[in-house]
Design an enzyme around this catalytic site. Sequence first.
Site, mmCIF file in Angstrom:
data_model
loop_
_atom_site.group_PDB
_atom_site.id
_atom_site.type_symbol
_atom_site.label_atom_id
_atom_site.label_comp_id
_atom_site.label_asym_id
_atom_site.label_seq_id
_atom_site.Cartn_x
_atom_site.Cartn_y
_atom_site.Cartn_z
ATOM 1 N N VAL A 58 0.868 -1.181 0.000
ATOM 2 C CA VAL A 58 0.000 0.000 0.000
ATOM 3 C C VAL A 58 0.901 1.226 0.000
ATOM 4 O O VAL A 58 1.823 1.313 0.825
ATOM 5 C CB VAL A 58 -0.897 0.016 1.266
ATOM 6 C CG1 VAL A 58 -1.864 1.188 1.215
ATOM 7 C CG2 VAL A 58 -1.647 -1.295 1.415
ATOM 8 N N ILE A 103 4.578 -1.239 3.192
ATOM 9 C CA ILE A 103 4.428 0.152 2.763
ATOM 10 C C ILE A 103 5.267 0.405 1.517
ATOM 11 O O ILE A 103 6.476 0.148 1.497
ATOM 12 C CB ILE A 103 4.879 1.139 3.867
ATOM 13 C CG1 ILE A 103 4.273 0.752 5.228
ATOM 14 C CG2 ILE A 103 4.509 2.555 3.459
ATOM 15 C CD1 ILE A 103 2.777 0.798 5.303
ATOM 16 N N LYS A 104 4.592 0.922 0.502
ATOM 17 C CA LYS A 104 5.299 1.286 -0.729
ATOM 18 C C LYS A 104 5.775 2.726 -0.593
ATOM 19 O O LYS A 104 4.974 3.629 -0.346
ATOM 20 C CB LYS A 104 4.330 1.211 -1.897
ATOM 21 C CG LYS A 104 4.642 0.145 -2.907
ATOM 22 C CD LYS A 104 3.628 0.245 -4.014
ATOM 23 C CE LYS A 104 3.959 -0.689 -5.118
ATOM 24 N NZ LYS A 104 2.998 -0.574 -6.207
ATOM 25 N N ILE A 105 7.071 2.910 -0.756
ATOM 26 C CA ILE A 105 7.623 4.264 -0.648
ATOM 27 C C ILE A 105 8.475 4.547 -1.880
ATOM 28 O O ILE A 105 9.395 3.780 -2.193
ATOM 29 C CB ILE A 105 8.465 4.405 0.642
ATOM 30 C CG1 ILE A 105 7.577 4.197 1.873
ATOM 31 C CG2 ILE A 105 9.150 5.769 0.698
ATOM 32 C CD1 ILE A 105 8.287 4.331 3.205
#
Length: 215
Positions: free
Chosen positions: A56, A82-84
């Site tokens: 996400v 977590i997509k960063i």
Amino acid sequence: MKIFLDTANLNQIKKAIEWGICDGVTTNPTLVSKEALPFEELIPEICRIVPGPVSVEAVSTQAEEIIQESRGLARLSENVVIKIPITEEGIKAIRVLAQEGIKVNTTLVFSPLQALVAAKAGARFVSPFIGRLDDICHEGMILVEQIMAIFNNYGFDCEVIVASIRHPLHLVEASLIGADIATVPFPVLEKALKHPLTDVGLERFLQDWAKVKHK
Ligand code: E4P
């Protein structure tokens, strides 16, 4: 090779799970924007049905805000990764989040050095976008090979997700070079099952079966 589904569509995810070939899911703001359900309901529902990591994306751009947003997203489910995006602020956030045990998938990776920096900062996954490189006449799969070689050289505990897959041949190439994971749009997964000779062969077998004598 693990296969993730690159979608936020619940029907597509359910189908791939029924087929037994959904090891995880990757979403992004574009994919989420196509769905009718509110984000706050959609992500927990995806996490409830998917037997693996669900990426996400954090949309903040400053390190402290990315960290706060990521902590909130991580609380949605233990599946959440977590997509960063790989930026200077993103890297600062990745280091802090990795130290807290929050898994990060570094996204929008277009060079081997971006992947190296992300892995050193503690990212659990990196996502090279091969289709978008192919689109501008750079061979995306070469980037995947370079990242894998670098990670092997130094033993980084960071998995490569081949992303921005456009067609079944990308999937073949990713598996031939031994990529850890490919994240696949549902239509590509459907195409991966099909072959015209299978259809012709099945039709002939069924016709011939109808001619078989029985007691
Ligand atoms: C990966 O995690 C991204 O969601 C995705 O693969 C991007 O693909 P696109 O280039 O087709 O938008």
